[in-house]
Scaffold this active site. Structure first.
Site, mmCIF file in Angstrom:
data_model
loop_
_atom_site.group_PDB
_atom_site.id
_atom_site.type_symbol
_atom_site.label_atom_id
_atom_site.label_comp_id
_atom_site.label_asym_id
_atom_site.label_seq_id
_atom_site.Cartn_x
_atom_site.Cartn_y
_atom_site.Cartn_z
ATOM 1 N N HIS A 241 -14.263 3.912 -6.203
ATOM 2 C CA HIS A 241 -15.712 3.670 -6.137
ATOM 3 C C HIS A 241 -16.462 4.650 -7.035
ATOM 4 O O HIS A 241 -17.686 4.714 -7.003
ATOM 5 C CB HIS A 241 -16.208 3.833 -4.694
ATOM 6 C CG HIS A 241 -15.411 3.065 -3.712
ATOM 7 N ND1 HIS A 241 -14.467 3.635 -2.880
ATOM 8 C CD2 HIS A 241 -15.381 1.728 -3.447
ATOM 9 C CE1 HIS A 241 -13.900 2.699 -2.143
ATOM 10 N NE2 HIS A 241 -14.427 1.535 -2.468
ATOM 11 N N LYS B 75 -6.770 7.518 -6.021
ATOM 12 C CA LYS B 75 -6.688 8.976 -5.930
ATOM 13 C C LYS B 75 -5.753 9.404 -4.795
ATOM 14 O O LYS B 75 -5.039 10.387 -4.911
ATOM 15 C CB LYS B 75 -8.094 9.554 -5.705
ATOM 16 C CG LYS B 75 -9.009 9.366 -6.911
ATOM 17 C CD LYS B 75 -10.366 9.995 -6.688
ATOM 18 C CE LYS B 75 -11.303 9.621 -7.834
ATOM 19 N NZ LYS B 75 -12.679 10.088 -7.623
ATOM 20 N N GLY B 76 -5.759 8.670 -3.686
ATOM 21 C CA GLY B 76 -4.910 9.022 -2.538
ATOM 22 C C GLY B 76 -5.763 9.387 -1.341
ATOM 23 O O GLY B 76 -6.759 10.092 -1.482
ATOM 24 N N ARG C 197 -1.583 -0.714 -8.511
ATOM 25 C CA ARG C 197 -2.930 -0.268 -8.132
ATOM 26 C C ARG C 197 -2.937 1.262 -8.217
ATOM 27 O O ARG C 197 -2.080 1.919 -7.621
ATOM 28 C CB ARG C 197 -3.234 -0.700 -6.699
ATOM 29 C CG ARG C 197 -4.593 -0.197 -6.193
ATOM 30 C CD ARG C 197 -4.707 -0.311 -4.678
ATOM 31 N NE ARG C 197 -4.541 -1.662 -4.210
ATOM 32 C CZ ARG C 197 -4.134 -1.952 -2.956
ATOM 33 N NH1 ARG C 197 -3.837 -1.005 -2.106
ATOM 34 N NH2 ARG C 197 -4.005 -3.201 -2.585
ATOM 35 N N GLN D 279 -0.589 7.121 -6.336
ATOM 36 C CA GLN D 279 -1.720 8.013 -5.986
ATOM 37 C C GLN D 279 -1.794 9.198 -6.959
ATOM 38 O O GLN D 279 -0.818 9.938 -7.112
ATOM 39 C CB GLN D 279 -1.509 8.563 -4.572
ATOM 40 C CG GLN D 279 -1.421 7.490 -3.497
ATOM 41 C CD GLN D 279 -0.537 7.917 -2.335
ATOM 42 O OE1 GLN D 279 0.506 8.537 -2.531
ATOM 43 N NE2 GLN D 279 -0.943 7.572 -1.122
ATOM 44 N N ASP E 66 0.856 -1.191 0.000
ATOM 45 C CA ASP E 66 0.000 0.000 0.000
ATOM 46 C C ASP E 66 0.892 1.241 0.000
ATOM 47 O O ASP E 66 2.024 1.198 0.487
ATOM 48 C CB ASP E 66 -0.848 0.053 1.283
ATOM 49 C CG ASP E 66 -1.999 -0.949 1.265
ATOM 50 O OD1 ASP E 66 -2.275 -1.542 0.212
ATOM 51 O OD2 ASP E 66 -2.623 -1.118 2.335
ATOM 52 N N MET E 67 0.361 2.364 -0.538
ATOM 53 C CA MET E 67 1.132 3.615 -0.465
ATOM 54 C C MET E 67 0.599 4.444 0.703
ATOM 55 O O MET E 67 -0.606 4.631 0.839
ATOM 56 C CB MET E 67 1.006 4.393 -1.780
ATOM 57 C CG MET E 67 1.929 5.583 -1.859
ATOM 58 S SD MET E 67 3.683 5.178 -1.635
ATOM 59 C CE MET E 67 4.097 4.484 -3.229
ATOM 60 N N ARG F 256 -13.071 5.692 7.590
ATOM 61 C CA ARG F 256 -14.084 5.453 6.542
ATOM 62 C C ARG F 256 -15.349 6.270 6.834
ATOM 63 O O ARG F 256 -15.978 6.797 5.932
ATOM 64 C CB ARG F 256 -14.445 3.961 6.443
ATOM 65 C CG ARG F 256 -13.316 3.033 6.005
ATOM 66 C CD ARG F 256 -12.888 3.194 4.559
ATOM 67 N NE ARG F 256 -11.931 4.238 4.286
ATOM 68 C CZ ARG F 256 -10.616 4.190 4.523
ATOM 69 N NH1 ARG F 256 -10.081 3.127 5.032
ATOM 70 N NH2 ARG F 256 -9.831 5.211 4.244
HETATM 71 C C1 LIG Z 1 -8.952 -1.219 -3.050
HETATM 72 C C2 LIG Z 1 -8.463 0.115 -2.606
HETATM 73 C C3 LIG Z 1 -7.167 0.255 -2.145
HETATM 74 C C4 LIG Z 1 -6.690 1.509 -1.764
HETATM 75 N N1 LIG Z 1 -5.374 1.641 -1.384
HETATM 76 C C5 LIG Z 1 -4.888 2.881 -1.103
HETATM 77 C C6 LIG Z 1 -3.510 3.084 -0.811
HETATM 78 O O1 LIG Z 1 -2.692 2.160 -0.785
HETATM 79 N N2 LIG Z 1 -3.092 4.354 -0.534
HETATM 80 C C7 LIG Z 1 -3.958 5.414 -0.561
HETATM 81 O O2 LIG Z 1 -3.519 6.556 -0.336
HETATM 82 N N3 LIG Z 1 -5.276 5.241 -0.822
HETATM 83 C C8 LIG Z 1 -5.759 4.018 -1.085
HETATM 84 N N4 LIG Z 1 -7.096 3.860 -1.365
HETATM 85 C C9 LIG Z 1 -8.041 4.980 -1.118
HETATM 86 C C10 LIG Z 1 -8.154 5.921 -2.307
HETATM 87 O O3 LIG Z 1 -6.956 6.638 -2.458
HETATM 88 C C11 LIG Z 1 -9.319 6.933 -2.104
HETATM 89 O O4 LIG Z 1 -9.075 7.704 -0.948
HETATM 90 C C12 LIG Z 1 -10.676 6.293 -1.945
HETATM 91 O O5 LIG Z 1 -10.846 5.183 -2.769
HETATM 92 C C13 LIG Z 1 -11.777 7.323 -2.307
HETATM 93 O O6 LIG Z 1 -11.689 7.689 -3.658
HETATM 94 P P1 LIG Z 1 -12.709 7.108 -4.768
HETATM 95 O O7 LIG Z 1 -12.024 7.194 -6.074
HETATM 96 O O8 LIG Z 1 -13.145 5.747 -4.358
HETATM 97 O O9 LIG Z 1 -13.978 8.033 -4.749
HETATM 98 P P2 LIG Z 1 -14.179 9.553 -4.249
HETATM 99 O O10 LIG Z 1 -13.345 10.492 -5.053
HETATM 100 O O11 LIG Z 1 -14.053 9.598 -2.752
HETATM 101 O O12 LIG Z 1 -15.703 9.750 -4.602
HETATM 102 C C14 LIG Z 1 -16.120 10.001 -5.949
HETATM 103 C C15 LIG Z 1 -17.559 9.566 -6.093
HETATM 104 O O13 LIG Z 1 -17.646 8.135 -6.042
HETATM 105 C C16 LIG Z 1 -18.846 7.747 -5.383
HETATM 106 N N5 LIG Z 1 -18.499 7.000 -4.158
HETATM 107 C C17 LIG Z 1 -17.348 7.044 -3.478
HETATM 108 N N6 LIG Z 1 -17.372 6.197 -2.430
HETATM 109 C C18 LIG Z 1 -18.600 5.637 -2.451
HETATM 110 C C19 LIG Z 1 -19.251 4.683 -1.627
HETATM 111 N N7 LIG Z 1 -18.664 4.127 -0.561
HETATM 112 N N8 LIG Z 1 -20.529 4.326 -1.936
HETATM 113 C C20 LIG Z 1 -21.158 4.875 -3.006
HETATM 114 N N9 LIG Z 1 -20.576 5.781 -3.819
HETATM 115 C C21 LIG Z 1 -19.329 6.146 -3.546
HETATM 116 C C22 LIG Z 1 -19.593 9.011 -5.054
HETATM 117 O O14 LIG Z 1 -20.459 9.308 -6.117
HETATM 118 C C23 LIG Z 1 -18.492 10.044 -4.980
HETATM 119 O O15 LIG Z 1 -18.950 11.340 -5.231
HETATM 120 C C24 LIG Z 1 -7.571 2.630 -1.793
HETATM 121 C C25 LIG Z 1 -8.874 2.488 -2.262
HETATM 122 C C26 LIG Z 1 -9.340 1.269 -2.685
HETATM 123 C C27 LIG Z 1 -10.735 1.166 -3.213
#
Ligand SMILES: Cc1cc2nc3c(=O)[nH]c(=O)nc-3n(C[C@H](O)[C@H](O)[C@H](O)COP(=O)(O)OP(=O)(O)OC[C@H]3O[C@@H](n4cnc5c(N)ncnc54)[C@H](O)[C@@H]3O)c2cc1C
Length: 305
Positions: free
Chosen positions: A225, A185-186, A182, A161, A132-133, A287
């Site tokens: 997501h 966004k971060g 992977r 990220q 993971d980062m 979360r």
């Molecule tokens: C499998 C996985 C591994 C990850 N590993 C790392 C890591 O190693 N380091 C790190 O810095 N970050 C990690 N992340 C977190 C990532 O960087 C984001 O902070 C996180 O995923 C939120 O960004 P997003 O792109 O999911 O959506 P966001 O930009 O938060 O949301 C965009 C839109 O997506 C929809 N949405 C978002 N979440 C939901 C939900 N729960 N239910 C319904 N709709 C939703 C909504 O419409 C929202 O407006 C990881 C995420 C995932 C999924």
């Protein structure tokens, strides 16, 4: 209102007394909707269930910022035990880990020793490990360790990220390592000196990175997501005829369950990130801070007990 609840849950995530209480009471109170249990054994039936539904998994033993050598070695042992259990129960699961849990803040040698032990076991059982980062102050060290270990072990991935200015350059730099990446966004709070200040820039950069990495021919896990990112990827792979064995979607356990199921039905590979362990409290609070809608199912969890 959203900012208040975000700060409130981030404040709670650092509360030591609540953390201790949480450990005593276990993953009741809704945490079991996003955490796989307090031990890997508890998570096994859940992983089997997810696999049956066509979802692959990556498990993460919760807990970061380890401050002593013995604890870092215990964490490495836990990873090794998890890898052995994945093999024993024939689970379709990878392992994710954080380098701070293996001693990154103590010494580089300790991290290398722990990673060697973990990756030897992972190679033996054909299990992939993803680093993971964490926050930007640890990015350079994480990538250095990734490159060193990747030269020796093929079954190793890491995370890039899109909020960091440096990330497109990192993709170019990693290209010659046949990387398993992977793209996210971060998740950390970063300053404008190192990260894009606006969400649109982060989103646009993620799209650019997905395109670059896929067209470079590197295996890409799109971890988001966000429907806009998922749609962008679907259109891109269609346009360039990229086969499904070159990429996968990843989402956190308990988030967007219907979207996960729909993607599987459409024939895409989907992997669920499943955290487990006693240190679930901070992850759970982060979360809740990230997405106030998660509070609803936490409350449902409390009142249905
Ligand atoms: C499998 C996985 C591994 C990850 N590993 C790392 C890591 O190693 N380091 C790190 O810095 N970050 C990690 N992340 C977190 C990532 O960087 C984001 O902070 C996180 O995923 C939120 O960004 P997003 O792109 O999911 O959506 P966001 O930009 O938060 O949301 C965009 C839109 O997506 C929809 N949405 C978002 N979440 C939901 C939900 N729960 N239910 C319904 N709709 C939703 C909504 O419409 C929202 O407006 C990881 C995420 C995932 C999924």
């Amino acid at each position: 209102m959203e900012a208040i609840s975000k700060n409130f849950f981030l404040y709670l995530s650092n509360n030591k007394l609540l953390d201790r209480l949480a450990k005593r009471f276990g993953t009741r109170f809704g945490a079991d909707k996003i955490v796989g249990g307090e031990t890997f054994s508890q998570a096994i039936p859940l992983i089997q269930q997810l696999n049956q539904e066509g979802l692959q998994v990556t498990v993460d033993h919760l807990g970061e910022f380890v401050n002593c050598e013995s604890e870092a070695k215990e964490r490495a042992q836990e990873c090794i035990h998890t890898i052995q259990s994945i093999a024993q129960y024939q689970l379709q699961s990878e392992v994710s880990l954080k380098l701070t849990s293996l001693g990154l803040d103590i010494s580089r040698e300790l991290v290398y020793e722990n990673m060697e032990n973990i990756l030897q076991e992972a190679e033996k059982h054909g299990v992939t490990v993803t680093i993971d980062m964490e926050d930007s102050s640890r990015c350079e060290a994480t990538l250095e360790i990734y490159k060193t270990m990747k030269a020796k072990y093929s079954n190793l991935g890491t995370v890039i990220q899109s909020y960091l200015y440096r990330s497109c350059g990192d993709l170019d730099e990693l290209d010659s390592y046949d990387p398993y990446l992977r793209l996210v966004k971060g998740a950390y709070k970063e300053s404008g000196k190192v990260a894009f200040p606006e969400k649109k820039m982060v989103d646009d950069n993620l799209k650019q990175m997905i395109e670059k990495n896929l067209l470079n021919g590197n295996y890409t896990a799109i971890a988001s997501h966000d429907d806009a990112i998922i749609e962008f990827t679907k259109n891109l792979v269609k346009k360039h005829n990229i086969p499904t064995d070159r990429y996968e979607f990843q989402m956190l356990y308990g988030m967007r369950n219907q979207t996960q199921a729909d993607l599987v039905k459409e024939g895409y590979n989907v992997r669920v990130y499943l955290p487990y362990g006693e240190d679930w409290y901070g992850y759970f609070m982060r979360r809740l801070a990230e997405r106030p809608a998660n509070i609803a199912f936490a409350l449902k969890g409390i009142f249905s007990k």
